[in-house]
Design a protein around this motif. Sequence first.
Motif, PDB file in Angstrom:
ATOM      1  N   THR A 105      -5.645  -8.083   1.666  1.00  0.00           N
ATOM      2  CA  THR A 105      -6.541  -8.376   2.778  1.00  0.00           C
ATOM      3  C   THR A 105      -7.988  -8.340   2.280  1.00  0.00           C
ATOM      4  O   THR A 105      -8.299  -7.658   1.305  1.00  0.00           O
ATOM      5  CB  THR A 105      -6.378  -7.361   3.927  1.00  0.00           C
ATOM      6  N   GLN A 106      -8.840  -9.073   2.954  1.00  0.00           N
ATOM      7  CA  GLN A 106     -10.257  -9.117   2.601  1.00  0.00           C
ATOM      8  C   GLN A 106     -11.103  -8.281   3.551  1.00  0.00           C
ATOM      9  O   GLN A 106     -12.311  -8.191   3.387  1.00  0.00           O
ATOM     10  CB  GLN A 106     -10.760 -10.565   2.596  1.00  0.00           C
ATOM     11  N   LYS A 107     -10.472  -7.712   4.568  1.00  0.00           N
ATOM     12  CA  LYS A 107     -11.161  -6.873   5.541  1.00  0.00           C
ATOM     13  C   LYS A 107     -10.377  -5.582   5.714  1.00  0.00           C
ATOM     14  O   LYS A 107      -9.186  -5.523   5.423  1.00  0.00           O
ATOM     15  CB  LYS A 107     -11.268  -7.592   6.893  1.00  0.00           C
ATOM     16  N   LEU A 108     -11.054  -4.569   6.210  1.00  0.00           N
ATOM     17  CA  LEU A 108     -10.392  -3.293   6.469  1.00  0.00           C
ATOM     18  C   LEU A 108      -9.236  -3.463   7.434  1.00  0.00           C
ATOM     19  O   LEU A 108      -9.350  -4.256   8.365  1.00  0.00           O
ATOM     20  CB  LEU A 108     -11.406  -2.290   7.044  1.00  0.00           C
ATOM     21  N   PRO A 109      -8.161  -2.753   7.231  1.00  0.00           N
ATOM     22  CA  PRO A 109      -7.872  -1.887   6.086  1.00  0.00           C
ATOM     23  C   PRO A 109      -7.458  -2.741   4.885  1.00  0.00           C
ATOM     24  O   PRO A 109      -6.758  -3.737   5.038  1.00  0.00           O
ATOM     25  CB  PRO A 109      -6.708  -1.026   6.580  1.00  0.00           C
ATOM     26  N   TYR A 110      -7.886  -2.368   3.711  1.00  0.00           N
ATOM     27  CA  TYR A 110      -7.637  -3.149   2.504  1.00  0.00           C
ATOM     28  C   TYR A 110      -6.214  -2.948   2.003  1.00  0.00           C
ATOM     29  O   TYR A 110      -5.967  -2.229   1.057  1.00  0.00           O
ATOM     30  CB  TYR A 110      -8.638  -2.785   1.407  1.00  0.00           C
ATOM     31  N   VAL A 111      -5.288  -3.599   2.634  1.00  0.00           N
ATOM     32  CA  VAL A 111      -3.888  -3.550   2.212  1.00  0.00           C
ATOM     33  C   VAL A 111      -3.727  -4.513   1.043  1.00  0.00           C
ATOM     34  O   VAL A 111      -4.280  -5.613   1.045  1.00  0.00           O
ATOM     35  CB  VAL A 111      -2.953  -3.957   3.370  1.00  0.00           C
ATOM     36  N   ARG A 112      -2.957  -4.075   0.031  1.00  0.00           N
ATOM     37  CA  ARG A 112      -2.734  -4.971  -1.106  1.00  0.00           C
ATOM     38  C   ARG A 112      -1.333  -4.774  -1.662  1.00  0.00           C
ATOM     39  O   ARG A 112      -0.760  -3.691  -1.593  1.00  0.00           O
ATOM     40  CB  ARG A 112      -3.776  -4.759  -2.180  1.00  0.00           C
ATOM     41  N   VAL A 113      -0.820  -5.868  -2.203  1.00  0.00           N
ATOM     42  CA  VAL A 113       0.477  -5.864  -2.867  1.00  0.00           C
ATOM     43  C   VAL A 113       0.302  -6.571  -4.204  1.00  0.00           C
ATOM     44  O   VAL A 113      -0.243  -7.677  -4.263  1.00  0.00           O
ATOM     45  CB  VAL A 113       1.550  -6.583  -2.015  1.00  0.00           C
ATOM     46  N   LEU A 114       0.734  -5.912  -5.264  1.00  0.00           N
ATOM     47  CA  LEU A 114       0.682  -6.474  -6.608  1.00  0.00           C
ATOM     48  C   LEU A 114       2.121  -6.613  -7.090  1.00  0.00           C
ATOM     49  O   LEU A 114       2.870  -5.634  -7.110  1.00  0.00           O
ATOM     50  CB  LEU A 114      -0.098  -5.559  -7.548  1.00  0.00           C
ATOM     51  N   VAL A 115       2.496  -7.824  -7.470  1.00  0.00           N
ATOM     52  CA  VAL A 115       3.857  -8.111  -7.913  1.00  0.00           C
ATOM     53  C   VAL A 115       3.805  -8.557  -9.366  1.00  0.00           C
ATOM     54  O   VAL A 115       3.068  -9.498  -9.698  1.00  0.00           O
ATOM     55  CB  VAL A 115       4.501  -9.227  -7.061  1.00  0.00           C
ATOM     56  N   GLN A 116       4.554  -7.895 -10.229  1.00  0.00           N
ATOM     57  CA  GLN A 116       4.709  -8.327 -11.617  1.00  0.00           C
ATOM     58  C   GLN A 116       6.166  -8.708 -11.792  1.00  0.00           C
ATOM     59  O   GLN A 116       7.060  -8.006 -11.305  1.00  0.00           O
ATOM     60  CB  GLN A 116       4.366  -7.215 -12.597  1.00  0.00           C
ATOM     61  N   GLY A 117       6.406  -9.809 -12.495  1.00  0.00           N
ATOM     62  CA  GLY A 117       7.791 -10.202 -12.676  1.00  0.00           C
ATOM     63  C   GLY A 117       7.950 -11.413 -13.559  1.00  0.00           C
ATOM     64  O   GLY A 117       7.045 -11.798 -14.308  1.00  0.00           O
ATOM     65  N   VAL A 118       9.104 -12.001 -13.430  1.00  0.00           N
ATOM     66  CA  VAL A 118       9.488 -13.157 -14.229  1.00  0.00           C
ATOM     67  C   VAL A 118       9.755 -14.319 -13.277  1.00  0.00           C
ATOM     68  O   VAL A 118      10.417 -14.150 -12.252  1.00  0.00           O
ATOM     69  CB  VAL A 118      10.741 -12.837 -15.063  1.00  0.00           C
TER      70      VAL A 118
END
Length: 153
Positions: A71-84
């Motif tokens: 998200t770019q606004k509060l609350p700053y929720v984020r998900v980072l996915v690493q994979g193949v």
Amino acid sequence: MGTLRKQDLDRFLGDSSIVAILATLDESGFPYQVPVWYEWDGSSLWIVSKPKAHYVENLRRDPRAAACIATQKLPYVRVLVQGVVELIETDDEWLPMGFRMGERYLGSEEGRAYIEKTRSWKRVFLRLDPVEIRSWDGGSSGHEWGERFIERD
């Protein structure tokens, strides 16, 4: 810990119209980032792309990738996915997902018009199968988890 629960992760990835930033490795080994539309099926991120896109060529050489949805606004929720990433050739099979993505990101009328206008373009599916998913709930569970990252004098 600040990590999204599975149901919250699925809701966040499935319901938002946040454009993901996809990172691949270019021919020199440097990160190459590009904004992409995606769809989450509960276990993998799906992207519909043109087969000659730079990032697709990167994935043909090295299928490792990462995606960030935040998200770019509060609350700053984020998900980072690493994979193949698995590249999956497609003829017209991409159209149902394309129409869903078009509606999700552009709205019903404009999304349908975009897909109709480009429906004859060759496409390839990218299925990003996570090896690791990291998330942050925007602080709704508190900030105690962050203590391990703080350095004090």
